[in-house]
Design an enzyme around this catalytic site. Structure first.
Site: not given
Length: 648
Positions: A83, A252, A290
């Site tokens: 990520c 994240h 996201n």
């Protein structure tokens, strides 16, 4: 100081030459340096028979590099835990100029009837001062006919999957992309100055640094084209990718896609009076993406939040602010700034400084240095040792490379970005980075030779075992300063690059010599070193009005001047000057002058210092006499004189 903008070809692969060969042979390119096998996927040899490498034309009948341009939704994370890179790519879509640098000549690389298909693509990443062009084939790892890793939500758009493959090649294999540093990815795709802000530390260290200041700073950087990614740190491995009740995910990274302030109408104050007088309040918002393409913030200002009903449609349209699509969980969402700083722990941003002299917007002076920490084959602490470690190692600290610079005005802002070379480029085995940092101290106004005894630091960067560290200096007093880039421990050797950005030109140069050569022929060695600190003057009685006063310090050859300060009875400079001599007894003269601006300056008083080389620091107060010989006050001085010219 050197700077090279020339593109370097990774693995000496030339895109144009390879493409011509493929077209001539009528065979699509297959990259032998990064073959479509498990070798390019894993760190160690593994069997994975269900993974099939396919070209975009085998996955969709009408493949394209871009479909209707680039947007954050074009970059969705696959099964790879990268990520950090996917978020950086998502942030990249907000800067089209940078995107064109990373994906050069996109139109020519596009699937089109205008030119022949060759199955070869090129991308560029910024490494150690140069853009590195990475060539790949378009064979992508799939399972059951679907891409395994990064992909676009538009099924026939492939720029993000191909860009990820080029990045994996730069890192040795796809598996090496698991768990990297946000700031590294941002720097790789921008060439900007990477910085990571720890939100709690930023707000705690300085009481003046409020949440509003952080918001304004972030908005300013974003509006100037900075790439920004935010993350929520996980304290343990078990917390990684743990979903919170608010919809956010720990461990994240999220790309920041907008930072703005909007007017909100109070729903309880919609009377005629409130309409006339105004009943709106300001709301700071931040928009995030996201990389999973799902899992969003579910609190205030989320997709279907009632807060949006209090914002006029015309304002949203005018400001370009639109609530995310409330009909889908696409990973794109808004949240209030106060909630953002409550949950998010780290903000990684990569700033791009405008260095053009022909720009109407604010521009910065840029200076770049390439050097290294090296022992030069000498023992630790030897004169030619340049790998002294951090300030904890006092005996060797000053052996590091040293750079001197002058702050011309108190409003000058200076930013330093220190980057170490990555010796593992393209390799599966990743060599760990050494821990690096920067140390800044104020030095004598006339220093031209290396510092041998460290002075009190005025700023120290964080020390990090990553590729780069950053240090921003603001509101420093005018004067001369020394920057020392260091590794944490002595004897650690590696190349480094130092970038300096300032809103005024500063003279920035390395210090290489230890002491001057003296005499008419410059053949005599200095026998001593003396530091004179002029603290200030006190006059016996206050004269009428305020005077602008400066001091001049003279020896037999040169004279040096302090800055001009205003005062009535007392003036405080606290400025230092350095002298190397071949004699053990030295005499200096201090003159105090009135700066009259529009007329000839006036000598107020003077005094004489006799400095003995006694290896001591001595504070002394001397009488000041005017030109007629009348004592009118005193000057306070510290004399530090040593018989070793390399002591200070």
């Amino acid at each position: 100081m050197t700077r090279s903008e020339k593109t370097r070809h990774f693995g000496n692969q030339n895109y144009e030459k390879l493409r011509k060969i493929c077209i001539k042979k009528k065979q699509p390119f297959v990259d032998t340096l990064f073959p479509p096998t498990n070798q390019s996927l894993f760190l160690e040899q593994r069997q994975s028979s269900d993974i099939v490498w396919k070209r975009p034309g085998e996955l969709h009948p009408d493949p394209h590099l871009f479909v209707e341009g680039a947007s954050p939704n074009d970059v969705t994370q696959g099964i790879l835990g990268n990520c950090w890179f996917v978020s950086a790519c998502s942030a990249l879509t907000h800067n089209f100029k940078l995107l064109a640098q990373v994906i050069p000549d996109a139109d020519d690389q596009e699937w089109s009837t205008k030119h022949a298909y060759a199955g070869i693509f090129r991308f560029r990443f910024w490494r150690f001062g140069k853009w590195v062009e990475v060539v790949i084939d378009d064979l992508l790892p799939t399972r059951d006919g679907k891409l395994l890793f990064a992909r676009s939500k538009t099924p026939n758009e492939f720029w993000s999957a191909l860009l990820e493959k080029a990045f994996a090649k730069l890192y040795g294999c796809y598996e090496n992309l698991v768990g990297g540093h946000l700031s590294d990815a941002l720097q790789d795709v921008s060439g900007g100055v990477a910085e990571t802000l720890h939100v709690r530390k930023f707000l705690k260290d300085d009481p003046n640094d409020t949440e509003l200041k952080l918001f304004n700073d972030l908005k300013t950087a974003f509006d100037k084209g900075a790439l920004v990614v935010a993350a929520i740190a996980a304290r343990t491995k078990e917390e990684i990718e743990e979903s919170l009740d608010c919809g956010l995910v720990k461990g994240h990274a999220y790309a920041v896609s907008a930072v703005c302030t909007i007017d909100v109408t109070n729903p309880n104050e919609r009377s005629f009076t409130s309409f006339i007088m105004g009943s709106k309040r300001k709301q700071n918002l931040i928009r995030l993406q996201n990389p999973w393409g799902e899992k969003e913030w579910n609190g205030a200002w989320s997709d279907d939040s009632p807060e949006w009903q209090n914002v006029s449609a015309s304002q949203l349209s005018t400001m370009g602010v639109q609530p995310a699509n409330s009909d889908s969980d696409d990973g794109d969402f808004w949240m209030p700034w106060e909630s953002f700083v409550h949950y998010f722990t780290d903000i990684s941003l990569c700033q791009l400084f405008n260095t053009s002299v022909f720009s109407f917007s604010r521009s910065y002076d840029e200076q770049i240095v390439f050097s290294e920490w090296t022992t030069n084959g000498k023992k630790s602490g030897a004169p030619d040792d340049r790998a002294g470690g951090c300030h904890n190692f006092k005996a060797t600290f000053c052996n590091n490379p040293q750079y001197i610079f002058d702050i011309p005005s108190p409003n000058c802002s200076v930013m330093f970005a220190l980057i170490q070379n990555d010796p593992s480029e393209g390799l599966k085995k990743r060599e760990p980075f050494v821990t690096i940092g920067m140390h800044v101290m104020k030095v004598e106004n006339n220093r031209q030779y290396r510092v041998h005894t460290a002075m009190h630091p005025i700023a120290i960067s964080d020390y990090a075992s990553g590729r780069s560290v950053y240090l921003h200096l603001q509101s420093l007093p005018r004067g001369r300063y020394l920057l020392i880039p260091t590794t944490f421990a002595p004897k650690e050797q590696t190349l480094f690059m130092l970038r300096v950005y300032s809103d005024e030109h500063i003279h920035f140069s390395p210090l290489t010599k230890h002491a001057p050569k003296l005499g008419l022929l410059k053949c005599k060695s200095a026998q001593s070193v003396t530091r004179l600190t002029i603290h200030g003057v006190d006059f016996n009685s206050a004269s009428t009005g305020t005077h602008n006063v400066y001091a001049i310090l003279k020896d037999s050859r040169k004279s040096f001047r302090t800055k001009t300060l205003s005062g009535v009875k007392s003036i405080q400079w606290d400025e230092q000057f350095l002298f190397h001599k071949s004699k053990n007894r030295q005499q200096y003269k201090i003159e105090v002058w009135e700066d009259r601006k529009m007329a000839r300056d006036h000598l107020l008083a003077q005094s004489v210092i006799i400095a003995l080389i006694d290896n001591e620091n001595r504070d002394t107060t001397l009488q000041l006499t005017d030109p007629r010989g009348t004592v009118i006050g005193t000057v306070s001085v510290t004399v530090s004189a040593f018989d070793d010219p390399m002591y200070l």
